[in-house]
Design a protein around this motif. Structure first.
Motif, PDB file in Angstrom:
ATOM      1  N   GLU A 611      -1.170  -6.989   1.594  1.00 45.79           N
ATOM      2  CA  GLU A 611      -0.268  -6.024   2.236  1.00 45.79           C
ATOM      3  C   GLU A 611       0.116  -6.472   3.639  1.00 45.79           C
ATOM      4  OE1 GLU A 611      -2.758  -2.652   1.903  1.00 45.79           O
ATOM      5  OE2 GLU A 611      -1.963  -2.022  -0.043  1.00 45.79           O
ATOM      6  N   VAL A 612      -0.826  -7.063   4.359  1.00 42.92           N
ATOM      7  CA  VAL A 612      -0.516  -7.575   5.695  1.00 42.92           C
ATOM      8  C   VAL A 612       0.542  -8.668   5.600  1.00 42.92           C
ATOM      9  CG1 VAL A 612      -1.439  -8.840   7.661  1.00 42.92           C
ATOM     10  CG2 VAL A 612      -2.760  -6.971   6.657  1.00 42.92           C
ATOM     11  N   CYS A 613       0.362  -9.598   4.659  1.00 40.38           N
ATOM     12  CA  CYS A 613       1.318 -10.694   4.492  1.00 40.38           C
ATOM     13  C   CYS A 613       2.700 -10.152   4.124  1.00 40.38           C
ATOM     14  CB  CYS A 613       0.813 -11.647   3.411  1.00 40.38           C
ATOM     15  SG  CYS A 613       1.840 -13.103   3.165  1.00 40.38           S
ATOM     16  N   ARG A 614       2.746  -9.184   3.228  1.00 39.67           N
ATOM     17  CA  ARG A 614       4.035  -8.611   2.818  1.00 39.67           C
ATOM     18  C   ARG A 614       4.711  -7.913   4.001  1.00 39.67           C
ATOM     19  NH1 ARG A 614       2.187  -5.760  -0.954  1.00 39.67           N
ATOM     20  NH2 ARG A 614       2.363  -7.331  -2.598  1.00 39.67           N
ATOM     21  N   THR A 615       3.927  -7.211   4.818  1.00 39.55           N
ATOM     22  CA  THR A 615       4.488  -6.530   5.991  1.00 39.55           C
ATOM     23  C   THR A 615       5.047  -7.526   6.994  1.00 39.55           C
ATOM     24  OG1 THR A 615       2.912  -4.710   5.705  1.00 39.55           O
ATOM     25  CG2 THR A 615       3.975  -4.908   7.853  1.00 39.55           C
ATOM     26  N   LYS A 646       3.288 -14.433  -4.006  1.00 43.17           N
ATOM     27  CA  LYS A 646       4.411 -13.514  -4.164  1.00 43.17           C
ATOM     28  C   LYS A 646       4.648 -12.717  -2.883  1.00 43.17           C
ATOM     29  CE  LYS A 646       6.192 -10.019  -7.353  1.00 43.17           C
ATOM     30  NZ  LYS A 646       5.904  -9.214  -8.563  1.00 43.17           N
ATOM     31  N   ALA A 647       3.566 -12.411  -2.167  1.00 45.20           N
ATOM     32  CA  ALA A 647       3.706 -11.677  -0.912  1.00 45.20           C
ATOM     33  C   ALA A 647       4.289 -12.544   0.199  1.00 45.20           C
ATOM     34  CB  ALA A 647       2.348 -11.120  -0.480  1.00 45.20           C
ATOM     35  N   GLY A 648       4.227 -13.877   0.032  1.00 44.81           N
ATOM     36  CA  GLY A 648       4.864 -14.750   1.012  1.00 44.81           C
ATOM     37  C   GLY A 648       3.945 -15.679   1.763  1.00 44.81           C
ATOM     38  N   CYS A 649       2.736 -15.921   1.255  1.00 41.58           N
ATOM     39  CA  CYS A 649       1.844 -16.834   1.978  1.00 41.58           C
ATOM     40  C   CYS A 649       2.277 -18.283   1.749  1.00 41.58           C
ATOM     41  CB  CYS A 649       0.394 -16.625   1.551  1.00 41.58           C
ATOM     42  SG  CYS A 649      -0.021 -17.359  -0.045  1.00 41.58           S
TER      43      CYS A 649
END
Length: 706
Positions: A611-615, A646-649
């Motif tokens: 969630e942190v990465c997605r934010t 998928k979250a963007g890492c």
């Protein structure tokens, strides 16, 4: 119940006819009338018996009434015939009148009799068919009531009008209470619309798809008031129209398949997977801290005795980590065998087996067992005869795991002689083989299959001399099988053992998965890391004398993991720590200069690393170039990795990690970022240079740039 008097009545009627004829033939007056009287007595007895039988038949429905009417009619008509027959004898009517009566009435009598017989026969057949239909309907109703699957029905308004015993047993709702109740009362609001649509489709003559629903208990107060002990039931419903006897649609019949046990199994599987993920994380995280901290202390320890003991602690922790990894891997393999779906998909890497074997042989030669002794016995020579082979498509990590397990297994059971690793490529370049041949104690032929079973060993007694729990070979066989290859073994007691690992150059079609964008991104990251590892000249930008030391934001709720990261990175990077996701986001929002790299743990309380990465990517609008994020976690499941990318890492690092691996990943991220910043700086410099020149040059430069 009176008997059917057809036979005695027929005899009496026959006597009546014969004696009546004799009465006309005999000339003597008294004898003639005696015979006629006898004939009428026979008729009277037969008629009384038939009338009594007709009285009984009138109580048996329309068919009985018709048959009774026919008998009464026959009795009356025969009596009339007898009377008409006697009247001319007494001289009361003429013979001409008698003949007219016979001519006119006889035809009508026979016609009416035939009609009544036909009606009786048709009605008899109809009633027989009706009886069979009613019998079939009763049998079908009994079958639906006692069948072992839940069957229930509703009228066009959705009220229950059919509820068999299995439905009552599964739900705990008796038939008497269910009838007349709206079916949607037993459903959640989310499923009511779907069920109503299913009923509408059936009533409209359509064939609906099956529907998975749960029948829920009534409200606790209502169950208490009626003394019901209801329970939740999961069903897959199919629907069909309900017709009455004349073919009119009267509602919808549902037949269900009970999924309650399957749903419970699914829930148990989900809980087990969550448990395994948690156990894996909670075991690997402390081991990561132990190994990292002890290695850091060992590197700075000058006392050789204490350094040796620290290395022993590291070895113990590493062995425990291997055990945890093997158990989790075996659990994943067992799940794949039972369900037919692998929980972790194989990666498709370009694999150079000679390099992997060389690294494994070098590692094993420098490894020790739990007693601190070399894994390769003093009288054993470990020989690497692997020749050049084509690059194959496989999972690099899994291949390393397979070859390591098999080679170390040979080292354990070879006390003297040699252990030789060789290779072979088939003539068509479709298969490659890696062969491990040792001169060890060998395996009994009866145990050749058993050694590939989980937790099985050749020597399973309490006094066995070798360590391990018997998972290495079973994992190797499962992994090679998923690649589309085979593991073969040849051995005998006292003659050594030969293991043959045969892998396809291209993975089997059923094990190969189409690369998603996430998997492509993973592959790109791995390619960058391989380039860094292979090319020493590709040093990170930190060696190019930057104006400041790179800043690493370490986000982890575990202080031990934070300490390990700090010890590994403090010589080359400035470390800023955040103990949860909220603190990390607050730092990123308020800091004057963004960190160069973020090390982000996945499992944290409050807000997860995903969630942190997605934010960061979506809300703070910091892309992968501006702010590289390396996810760090003890979770090894494919789902966790996919969710992270998928979250963007930018990359995913599994705990516990080695210092060189972590440094290489950070250097890779920094290199990409610095190259991008260099390109931007170069472009800005060109624009400034063009701004200082004539307008024509500026326009020309912009056109060239575009």
């Amino acid at each position: 119940m009176p008997r059917n008097g057809i036979i005695p009545s027929s005899l009496l009627t026959g006597i009546y006819c014969i004696i009546g004829w004799q009465g006309l033939v005999v000339k003597d007056f008294w004898v003639s009338w005696a015979l006629i009287t006898w004939a009428f007595v026979s008729y009277f007895v037969a008629s009384v018996e038939q009338l009594a039988f007709a009285w009984h038949l009138k109580e048996t429905g329309r068919m009985g009434f018709l048959r009774a009417s026919l008998l009464v009619y026959l009795v009356i008509m025969i009596g009339i015939y007898g009377v008409v027959y006697l009247l001319p004898i007494a001289g009361w009517i003429s013979a001409t009148s008698e003949n007219k009566f016979y001519c006119i009435r006889d035809a009508s009598f026979k016609l009416l009799t035939s009609m009544m017989l036909l009606a009786t026969n048709d009605l008899s057949n109809l009633l027989a068919m009706q009886h069979r239909a009613e019998t079939l309907a009763d049998d079908f109703a009994r079958l639906m009531e006692t069948v072992s699957v839940p069957i229930f029905g509703v009228n066009p308004k959705g009220y229950i009008n059919q509820w068999n015993q299995k439905s009552a047993d599964l739900t705990g709702l008796p038939k008497a209470s269910a009838l007349g109740m709206p079916l949607v009362k037993l459903l959640t609001s989310a499923r009511r619309v779907e069920l109503e649509e299913m009923i509408r489709q059936v009533l409209a003559g359509e064939i609906p798809a099956t529907l998975e629903i749960s029948l829920n208990p009534l409200e606790a107060e209502e169950c208490s008031r009626f003394g019901l002990q209801m329970k939740k039931v999961m069903l897959v419903l199919s629907a069909a129209p309900m017709m009455n006897m004349v073919g009119i649609l009267t509602g919808v019949t549902f037949m269900g398949y009970d999924l309650t046990e399957i749903a419970a199994f699914r829930e148990a599987e989900a809980r087990k997977n969550r448990f395994m993920a948690i156990v894996s994380h909670e075991l690997r995280s402390p081991l990561h801290g132990i190994i990292g901290l002890v290695e850091s202390l060992c590197n700075s320890e000058k006392d050789e005795v204490r350094a040796k003991r620290m290395r022993m602690v590291t070895n113990c922790a590493t062995r425990l980590l291997d055990l945890v990894v093997n158990i989790m891997e075996m659990a994943s393999c067992i799940d794949a065998q039972r369900t037919g779906n692998a929980t972790k998909q194989l990666c498709r890497d370009p694999v150079e087996l000679p390099k992997i074997v060389d690294e494994i042989v070098t590692l094993i030669k420098n490894s020790t067992d739990k007693r601190g002794k070399s894994l390769v016995k003093p009288d054993v020579e470990l020989i690497n005869n692997v020749e050049a082979m084509p690059i194959i498509e496989a999972d690099a990590y899994k291949c390393t795991q397979v070859l390591y397990n098999i080679i170390t297994n040979g080292c354990k059971f070879t006390m003297k002689g040699s252990l030789t690793v060789s290779s072979k490529v088939d003539s068509e370049n479709k298969w490659v083989e890696v062969r491990m041949t040792d001169t060890g104690i060998g395996v009994a032929r009866a145990s050749l299959e058993r050694i590939f079973e989980p937790f099985e060993q050749e020597d399973s007694t309490e006094g066995k001399c070798q360590e391990g729990i018997g998972l290495g070979l079973s994992i190797a066989k499962e992994v090679v099988g998923r690649h589309g290859g085979r593991v073969l073994v040849e051995s005998g007691l006292g003659v050594g053992t030969t293991f043959l690992v045969r892998l396809p150059v291209v993975m089997a079609a059923d094990t190969r998965q189409a690369q998603t964008p996430i998997q492509e991104k993973v592959a790109q990251c791995r390619a960058v890391l391989r380039n860094i590892a292979i090319t020493p000249s590709d040093s990170p930008t930190t060696d190019d004398k930057p104006s400041r030391r790179p800043v690493v934001l370490s986000v982890d709720d575990d202080l031990v993991s934070q300490t390990v990261a700090e010890d590994l990175l403090k010589d080359k990077y400035d470390i800023h720590m955040a103990l949860d996701g909220h603190e990390a986001l607050q730092y990123l929002k308020t800091c004057n200069v963004l960190p160069d790299v973020v090390l982000l743990d996945v499992m944290m309380p409050g807000i997860t690393g995903i969630e942190v990465c997605r934010t960061v990517r979506q809300t703070l609008q910091r892309n992968e170039i501006m702010l590289p994020i390396l996810m760090v976690s003890a979770l090894t499941t494919g789902t966790a990795t996919a969710d992270a990318f998928k979250a963007g890492c930018n990359d995913y690092i599994t705990k516990p990690f080695q210092e060189q691996v972590l440094m290489a990943r950070i250097k890779s991220a920094l290199k990409v970022k610095m190259q991008h910043e260099t390109e931007i700086a170069s472009l800005v410099a060109r624009l400034k240079k063009m701004e200082s020149g004539p307008c024509e040059s500026l326009g020309s430069g912009l056109r060239k740039r575009v």
